[in-house]
Design a protein around this motif. Structure first.
Motif, PDB file in Angstrom:
ATOM      1  N   ALA A   1       0.881  -1.116  -0.128  1.00 49.42           N
ATOM      2  CA  ALA A   1       0.069  -0.026  -0.100  1.00 49.42           C
ATOM      3  C   ALA A   1       0.638   1.350   0.096  1.00 49.42           C
ATOM      4  O   ALA A   1       0.440   2.280  -0.655  1.00 49.42           O
ATOM      5  CB  ALA A   1      -0.932  -0.014   1.289  1.00 49.42           C
ATOM      6  N   ARG A   2       1.807   1.237   0.739  1.00 48.50           N
ATOM      7  CA  ARG A   2       2.850   2.275   1.026  1.00 48.50           C
ATOM      8  C   ARG A   2       3.695   2.522  -0.464  1.00 48.50           C
ATOM      9  O   ARG A   2       3.702   3.851  -1.053  1.00 48.50           O
ATOM     10  CB  ARG A   2       3.745   2.400   1.737  1.00 48.50           C
ATOM     11  CG  ARG A   2       3.222   2.341   3.379  1.00 48.50           C
ATOM     12  CD  ARG A   2       4.203   2.548   4.306  1.00 48.50           C
ATOM     13  NE  ARG A   2       5.288   1.278   4.541  1.00 48.50           N
ATOM     14  CZ  ARG A   2       4.738   0.076   5.160  1.00 48.50           C
ATOM     15  NH1 ARG A   2       3.628   0.154   5.737  1.00 48.50           N
ATOM     16  NH2 ARG A   2       5.521  -0.795   5.411  1.00 48.50           N
ATOM     17  N   LEU A   3       3.789   1.385  -1.158  1.00 50.10           N
ATOM     18  CA  LEU A   3       4.516   1.562  -2.526  1.00 50.10           C
ATOM     19  C   LEU A   3       3.513   2.433  -3.498  1.00 50.10           C
ATOM     20  O   LEU A   3       3.960   3.174  -4.350  1.00 50.10           O
ATOM     21  CB  LEU A   3       4.755   0.182  -2.989  1.00 50.10           C
ATOM     22  CG  LEU A   3       6.368  -0.287  -2.516  1.00 50.10           C
ATOM     23  CD1 LEU A   3       6.320  -1.765  -2.939  1.00 50.10           C
ATOM     24  CD2 LEU A   3       7.464   0.550  -3.091  1.00 50.10           C
ATOM     25  N   TYR A   4       2.231   1.982  -3.493  1.00 53.85           N
ATOM     26  CA  TYR A   4       1.210   2.313  -4.343  1.00 53.85           C
ATOM     27  C   TYR A   4       1.015   3.781  -4.188  1.00 53.85           C
ATOM     28  O   TYR A   4       0.823   4.498  -5.054  1.00 53.85           O
ATOM     29  CB  TYR A   4      -0.089   1.488  -4.243  1.00 53.85           C
ATOM     30  CG  TYR A   4      -0.955   1.792  -5.468  1.00 53.85           C
ATOM     31  CD1 TYR A   4      -0.877   0.972  -6.569  1.00 53.85           C
ATOM     32  CD2 TYR A   4      -2.065   2.625  -5.295  1.00 53.85           C
ATOM     33  CE1 TYR A   4      -1.485   1.122  -7.546  1.00 53.85           C
ATOM     34  CE2 TYR A   4      -2.845   2.967  -6.393  1.00 53.85           C
ATOM     35  CZ  TYR A   4      -2.744   2.203  -7.427  1.00 53.85           C
ATOM     36  OH  TYR A   4      -3.480   2.362  -8.503  1.00 53.85           O
ATOM     37  N   GLU A   5       0.910   4.072  -2.738  1.00 53.57           N
ATOM     38  CA  GLU A   5       0.790   5.674  -2.474  1.00 53.57           C
ATOM     39  C   GLU A   5       2.003   6.527  -3.231  1.00 53.57           C
ATOM     40  O   GLU A   5       1.746   7.463  -3.223  1.00 53.57           O
ATOM     41  CB  GLU A   5       0.609   5.890  -1.064  1.00 53.57           C
ATOM     42  CG  GLU A   5      -0.788   5.183  -0.498  1.00 53.57           C
ATOM     43  CD  GLU A   5      -0.720   5.014   1.277  1.00 53.57           C
ATOM     44  OE1 GLU A   5       0.249   5.595   1.524  1.00 53.57           O
ATOM     45  OE2 GLU A   5      -1.756   4.613   1.350  1.00 53.57           O
TER      46      GLU A   5
ATOM     47  N   ARG B   1       3.539   1.690  -9.849  1.00 48.98           N
ATOM     48  CA  ARG B   1       2.176   1.067 -10.366  1.00 48.98           C
ATOM     49  C   ARG B   1       2.174  -0.279 -11.111  1.00 48.98           C
ATOM     50  O   ARG B   1       1.303  -1.195 -11.260  1.00 48.98           O
ATOM     51  CB  ARG B   1       1.571   1.931 -11.399  1.00 48.98           C
ATOM     52  CG  ARG B   1       1.076   3.156 -11.197  1.00 48.98           C
ATOM     53  CD  ARG B   1      -0.398   2.703 -10.249  1.00 48.98           C
ATOM     54  NE  ARG B   1      -0.559   4.232  -9.882  1.00 48.98           N
ATOM     55  CZ  ARG B   1      -0.303   4.808  -8.672  1.00 48.98           C
ATOM     56  NH1 ARG B   1       0.310   4.173  -7.701  1.00 48.98           N
ATOM     57  NH2 ARG B   1      -0.925   5.875  -8.089  1.00 48.98           N
ATOM     58  N   ARG B   2       3.716  -0.906 -11.000  1.00 49.63           N
ATOM     59  CA  ARG B   2       3.831  -2.409 -11.597  1.00 49.63           C
ATOM     60  C   ARG B   2       4.980  -2.962 -10.788  1.00 49.63           C
ATOM     61  O   ARG B   2       5.844  -2.300 -10.448  1.00 49.63           O
ATOM     62  CB  ARG B   2       4.295  -2.337 -12.969  1.00 49.63           C
ATOM     63  CG  ARG B   2       4.561  -3.821 -13.439  1.00 49.63           C
ATOM     64  CD  ARG B   2       4.925  -3.622 -14.912  1.00 49.63           C
ATOM     65  NE  ARG B   2       3.898  -3.436 -15.860  1.00 49.63           N
ATOM     66  CZ  ARG B   2       4.229  -3.575 -17.217  1.00 49.63           C
ATOM     67  NH1 ARG B   2       5.097  -4.370 -17.630  1.00 49.63           N
ATOM     68  NH2 ARG B   2       3.145  -3.478 -18.175  1.00 49.63           N
TER      69      ARG B   2
ATOM     70  N   GLY C   1      -4.540  -2.816  -7.029  1.00 52.38           N
ATOM     71  CA  GLY C   1      -4.311  -2.015  -8.369  1.00 52.38           C
ATOM     72  C   GLY C   1      -3.121  -2.032  -9.178  1.00 52.38           C
ATOM     73  O   GLY C   1      -2.983  -1.328 -10.060  1.00 52.38           O
ATOM     74  N   PHE C   2      -2.133  -2.738  -8.573  1.00 50.29           N
ATOM     75  CA  PHE C   2      -0.969  -2.871  -9.424  1.00 50.29           C
ATOM     76  C   PHE C   2      -0.991  -3.826 -10.531  1.00 50.29           C
ATOM     77  O   PHE C   2      -1.856  -4.553 -10.480  1.00 50.29           O
ATOM     78  CB  PHE C   2       0.062  -3.634  -8.417  1.00 50.29           C
ATOM     79  CG  PHE C   2       0.743  -2.662  -7.229  1.00 50.29           C
ATOM     80  CD1 PHE C   2       1.936  -1.968  -7.851  1.00 50.29           C
ATOM     81  CD2 PHE C   2       0.306  -3.041  -5.713  1.00 50.29           C
ATOM     82  CE1 PHE C   2       2.497  -1.049  -6.350  1.00 50.29           C
ATOM     83  CE2 PHE C   2       0.879  -2.206  -4.960  1.00 50.29           C
ATOM     84  CZ  PHE C   2       2.027  -1.310  -5.375  1.00 50.29           C
ATOM     85  N   GLU C   3      -0.111  -3.509 -11.428  1.00 45.91           N
ATOM     86  CA  GLU C   3       0.027  -4.265 -12.465  1.00 45.91           C
ATOM     87  C   GLU C   3       1.145  -5.319 -12.219  1.00 45.91           C
ATOM     88  O   GLU C   3       1.980  -4.947 -11.630  1.00 45.91           O
ATOM     89  CB  GLU C   3       0.242  -3.450 -13.897  1.00 45.91           C
ATOM     90  CG  GLU C   3      -0.741  -2.843 -14.431  1.00 45.91           C
ATOM     91  CD  GLU C   3      -0.394  -2.168 -15.755  1.00 45.91           C
ATOM     92  OE1 GLU C   3       0.841  -2.605 -16.168  1.00 45.91           O
ATOM     93  OE2 GLU C   3      -0.927  -1.157 -16.382  1.00 45.91           O
ATOM     94  N   LEU C   4       0.906  -6.589 -12.761  1.00 44.92           N
ATOM     95  CA  LEU C   4       1.770  -7.615 -12.437  1.00 44.92           C
ATOM     96  C   LEU C   4       3.000  -7.974 -13.705  1.00 44.92           C
ATOM     97  O   LEU C   4       2.238  -8.029 -14.884  1.00 44.92           O
ATOM     98  CB  LEU C   4       1.177  -8.846 -11.814  1.00 44.92           C
ATOM     99  CG  LEU C   4       0.702  -8.718 -10.478  1.00 44.92           C
ATOM    100  CD1 LEU C   4       0.015 -10.265 -10.308  1.00 44.92           C
ATOM    101  CD2 LEU C   4       1.629  -8.335  -9.499  1.00 44.92           C
ATOM    102  N   HIS C   5       3.970  -7.979 -13.155  1.00 47.80           N
ATOM    103  CA  HIS C   5       5.152  -8.501 -14.396  1.00 47.80           C
ATOM    104  C   HIS C   5       5.516  -9.759 -13.635  1.00 47.80           C
ATOM    105  O   HIS C   5       6.145  -9.976 -12.576  1.00 47.80           O
ATOM    106  CB  HIS C   5       6.174  -7.404 -14.700  1.00 47.80           C
ATOM    107  CG  HIS C   5       7.366  -7.957 -14.913  1.00 47.80           C
ATOM    108  ND1 HIS C   5       8.234  -6.620 -15.410  1.00 47.80           N
ATOM    109  CD2 HIS C   5       8.238  -8.803 -14.574  1.00 47.80           C
ATOM    110  CE1 HIS C   5       9.480  -7.184 -15.809  1.00 47.80           C
ATOM    111  NE2 HIS C   5       9.451  -8.454 -15.467  1.00 47.80           N
ATOM    112  N   VAL C   6       5.327 -11.103 -14.378  1.00 49.19           N
ATOM    113  CA  VAL C   6       5.923 -12.192 -13.551  1.00 49.19           C
ATOM    114  C   VAL C   6       7.076 -12.957 -14.361  1.00 49.19           C
ATOM    115  O   VAL C   6       7.327 -12.853 -15.652  1.00 49.19           O
ATOM    116  CB  VAL C   6       4.706 -13.259 -13.664  1.00 49.19           C
ATOM    117  CG1 VAL C   6       5.245 -14.593 -13.168  1.00 49.19           C
ATOM    118  CG2 VAL C   6       3.590 -12.702 -13.463  1.00 49.19           C
TER     119      VAL C   6
END
Length: 254
Positions: free
Chosen positions: A16-20, A24-25, A47-52
């Protein structure tokens, strides 16, 4: 159970802190069909996009379809597949040989045609050649819309070719898997080293490679893995030993 809940709570808080903060990915590693995806699902819920990222050793090459299905459930944006380079911590017998690599390409191409995410193969530039061949064999009406960019024949990105690496202590190298130090950002401009260092320049000239890679008709599209050539021969400009065309040429000579 209490400790697990506390760990999940800490993970959610950190995400959550990263998103704030504007991230975004995020990238996560999924190397098995039964991987724990709690962090990935938590990231998606925020709400993050994921890169796997997935490594492709022999032990899981036969489970790529299962892993892809798992990734699809996450709504991932990108799936990066890392084909191994023999070296410290990676035994040669753990790596796919030329025929096994080609079979993995066949699976990945079939998955890519309908996957809801993009797909990239790292240290496997010959996947570009494989995709071009498969698309050329398809009727135009059979090709998916995503094939348009693949048909442009854009060369693969690789060591010193659209890519450079800076280590934690500032060393400039063609990639983290091709450990040839060509300067340091403390004393050199990264762009100058990338553009002008003789080794960097030669890495962008596949016609200068030795063996099959230098003669191959698809050398500009592919060029082989320079990191794998260096790891197995000591020469970053040697032919990539894990290419099926090299194996076929060897068979023809015997």
């Amino acid at each position: 159970v209490a400790s697990m809940r506390a760990e999940i709570h800490r993970t959610l808080g950190a995400l959550a802190r990263l998103y704030e903060a504007g991230c975004r990915r995020i990238a996560i590693a999924v190397d098995a069909a039964d991987a724990d995806l709690s962090t990935a699902r938590a990231a998606r819920s925020l709400g993050f996009e994921l890169h796997v990222d997935t490594v492709v050793p022999r032990r899981n090459a036969g489970r790529l379809r299962e892993i892809a299905a798992l990734i699809a459930t996450l709504g991932a944006t990108l799936w990066n597949l890392h084909f191994l380079i023999p070296g410290p911590g990676v035994a040669a017998q753990d790596c796919l040989d030329a025929a096994e690599t080609e079979q993995a390409f066949a699976t990945l191409f079939d998955l890519w045609l309908t996957a809801p995410f993009d797909l990239k193969a790292w240290e496997a530039p010959h996947y570009h050649r494989y995709v071009a061949e498969r698309l050329a064999a398809m009727a135009p009406g059979e090709r998916p819309a995503k094939a348009a960019s693949a048909l442009l024949g854009i060369p693969s990105v690789g060591e010193g070719k659209g890519f450079a690496f800076v280590s934690y202590c500032g060393e400039i190298m063609p990639s983290g898997l091709l450990p040839l130090v060509m300067g340091n950002v403390r004393t050199h401009r990264l762009l100058d080293v990338y553009r002008n260092h003789p080794t960097m320049q030669r890495l962008r000239d596949p016609s200068s490679y030795s063996g099959a890679c230098g003669r191959c008709e698809d050398r500009d599209l592919c060029g082989g893995s320079r990191a794998r050539a260096y790891a197995l021969t000591g020469d970053p400009f040697a032919q990539d030993p894990f290419c099926c065309r090299l194996a076929a040429a060897a068979d023809a000579r015997t």
